[in-house]
Design a protein around this motif. Sequence first.
Motif, PDB file in Angstrom:
ATOM      1  N   GLY A 126      -7.403   5.594  -8.198  1.00  0.00           N
ATOM      2  CA  GLY A 126      -7.417   6.615  -7.151  1.00  0.00           C
ATOM      3  C   GLY A 126      -8.424   7.680  -7.520  1.00  0.00           C
ATOM      4  O   GLY A 126      -9.068   7.596  -8.578  1.00  0.00           O
TER       5      GLY A 126
ATOM      6  N   PHE B 213       0.809  -1.213   0.000  1.00  0.00           N
ATOM      7  CA  PHE B 213       0.000   0.000   0.000  1.00  0.00           C
ATOM      8  C   PHE B 213       0.847   1.269   0.000  1.00  0.00           C
ATOM      9  O   PHE B 213       0.468   2.267  -0.578  1.00  0.00           O
ATOM     10  CB  PHE B 213      -1.006  -0.010   1.159  1.00  0.00           C
ATOM     11  CG  PHE B 213      -2.247  -0.725   0.764  1.00  0.00           C
ATOM     12  CD1 PHE B 213      -2.504  -2.000   1.226  1.00  0.00           C
ATOM     13  CD2 PHE B 213      -3.133  -0.160  -0.150  1.00  0.00           C
ATOM     14  CE1 PHE B 213      -3.636  -2.687   0.818  1.00  0.00           C
ATOM     15  CE2 PHE B 213      -4.264  -0.841  -0.561  1.00  0.00           C
ATOM     16  CZ  PHE B 213      -4.506  -2.102  -0.071  1.00  0.00           C
TER      17      PHE B 213
ATOM     18  N   SER C 245       0.451   3.945  -3.152  1.00  0.00           N
ATOM     19  CA  SER C 245       0.110   5.366  -3.122  1.00  0.00           C
ATOM     20  C   SER C 245       1.153   6.167  -3.872  1.00  0.00           C
ATOM     21  O   SER C 245       0.842   7.110  -4.572  1.00  0.00           O
ATOM     22  CB  SER C 245       0.025   5.904  -1.694  1.00  0.00           C
ATOM     23  OG  SER C 245      -0.185   4.880  -0.809  1.00  0.00           O
TER      24      SER C 245
ATOM     25  N   LYS D 121     -10.460   8.045   0.837  1.00  0.00           N
ATOM     26  CA  LYS D 121      -9.058   7.714   0.569  1.00  0.00           C
ATOM     27  C   LYS D 121      -8.874   7.200  -0.870  1.00  0.00           C
ATOM     28  O   LYS D 121      -7.810   7.365  -1.472  1.00  0.00           O
ATOM     29  CB  LYS D 121      -8.605   6.645   1.567  1.00  0.00           C
ATOM     30  CG  LYS D 121      -7.113   6.389   1.611  1.00  0.00           C
ATOM     31  CD  LYS D 121      -6.818   5.351   2.711  1.00  0.00           C
ATOM     32  CE  LYS D 121      -5.358   4.934   2.734  1.00  0.00           C
ATOM     33  NZ  LYS D 121      -4.521   5.902   3.464  1.00  0.00           N
TER      34      LYS D 121
ATOM     35  N   SER E  10      -2.640  -0.216  -7.663  1.00  0.00           N
ATOM     36  CA  SER E  10      -1.810   0.994  -7.640  1.00  0.00           C
ATOM     37  C   SER E  10      -2.225   1.986  -8.729  1.00  0.00           C
ATOM     38  O   SER E  10      -1.794   3.133  -8.718  1.00  0.00           O
ATOM     39  CB  SER E  10      -0.328   0.640  -7.814  1.00  0.00           C
ATOM     40  OG  SER E  10      -0.134   0.034  -9.065  1.00  0.00           O
TER      41      SER E  10
ATOM     42  N   SER F  97       0.557   6.022  -7.755  1.00  0.00           N
ATOM     43  CA  SER F  97      -0.727   6.410  -8.345  1.00  0.00           C
ATOM     44  C   SER F  97      -0.560   7.439  -9.461  1.00  0.00           C
ATOM     45  O   SER F  97       0.148   8.414  -9.311  1.00  0.00           O
ATOM     46  CB  SER F  97      -1.620   7.021  -7.264  1.00  0.00           C
ATOM     47  OG  SER F  97      -2.443   6.046  -6.764  1.00  0.00           O
TER      48      SER F  97
ATOM     49  N   GLN G  97      -8.590   4.240  -2.062  1.00  0.00           N
ATOM     50  CA  GLN G  97      -7.594   3.170  -2.208  1.00  0.00           C
ATOM     51  C   GLN G  97      -8.283   1.867  -2.602  1.00  0.00           C
ATOM     52  O   GLN G  97      -9.139   1.373  -1.863  1.00  0.00           O
ATOM     53  CB  GLN G  97      -6.870   2.993  -0.863  1.00  0.00           C
ATOM     54  CG  GLN G  97      -5.918   1.828  -0.812  1.00  0.00           C
ATOM     55  CD  GLN G  97      -4.634   2.093  -1.581  1.00  0.00           C
ATOM     56  OE1 GLN G  97      -3.871   2.976  -1.225  1.00  0.00           O
ATOM     57  NE2 GLN G  97      -4.426   1.332  -2.649  1.00  0.00           N
TER      58      GLN G  97
END
Length: 379
Positions: free
Chosen positions: A228, A9, A13, A294, A225, A16, A296
């Motif tokens: 988003g 994770f 992030s 978020k 990944s 992204s 995610q």
Amino acid sequence: MKSRFAIVFIVASACSVMAADPTSAATPPMGWNSWNHFACKVTADDVRAAADAIASNGMKDAGYIYVNIDDCWQGDRDEQGRIRPNAKFPDMKGLVDYIHSKGLKAGIYSSPGPKTCARYEGSYQHEEQDAQQYAEWGFDYLKYDWCSAEKVYQHSDMIAVYKKMHDALARTGRPIVFSLCQYGYERVWRWGASVGGNLWRTTEDINDHYDRMSVIGFDQDGLESFAGPGHWNDPDMLEVGNGGMNHDEYITHMSLWVLLAAPLLAGNDLSKMSQETLDILTNKDAVAVDQDAKGQQGRRVAQEGPLEVWAKPLADGSVAVGLFNRGESVNPITVNFKDLGIRKQVQVRDLWQHKSLGSFDGSFTVQVPRHGAALLKVQ
Ligand code: GLA
């Protein structure tokens, strides 16, 4: 069972892609699309009925906003090359105004090829004109489906082809969510956002059978990944309520889609829906996982044969967890909290039952029916 969660994770992030406008589709788009149930039979009345249902049955309050017409609305072009709807859609502007009058948004569909997948008129060599027409009618969303573009372009043209329509949409001055549909070719998740895509299909078509839905859904691991705020992986529209799966299978479908931060486009006949279907679609705890700020996308954190544990970190620091039984008989499934990067005592809440299950140390185990799922929030 092996934990890769925390590292993955952090990397996710950092990687992204952030090229799409994050003010559009800040959370995965929610609404309805005509294809999965009505396919080519869809009429303007069906679309109005869907808008009526969403506005009055609790779906709008749950976040379902887009009312999207898929393939088969097109007629021919006039002498100036302007696209006209066919007889099933006698007044497109009136239909869009009606959808807007309900506080909803409207979506339309085309192809970069000469013909759509159902062989209706596509936008090939009419991109600018079509974008202007969609904006004039008042549309807020375009699904742009590769289809016969296969015959006039190479796959290496795909990025330019999608960018062309994005730029044409941008020139209308109207914010229009741009949905890429090319079945995941050319690893679209790597470049979809760079051509202004707000969502992109990652697979071929879903259908209303557990085998197909589950292969698509469980195959999404590894794409997290690339999603988003403003740019989402799209494992295709929902089949919940279409009748080809049982209750536990639809619970799996919805649980998996919300953990994947997937667009939630209902694909059933909203005017004839059972309470059970409506309850699945509008479960606020489940929808909140999908729409979490978020943004995610979740991933698989553990697997033992047909038993899988998926997790999605949420904005408030808690983690949504799905326990999935892909096997043919009921099985206990355990989530080990260390696989979530958690070493403290946690509170566990069951999101389908809307109830707190208490505090737990180390792990939590629950019986999960054949093809079923449990959806938890671990805090
Ligand atoms: C393709 C798409 C579907 C649907 C049909 C319409 O198969 O993937 O989602 O839009 O075309 O013809």
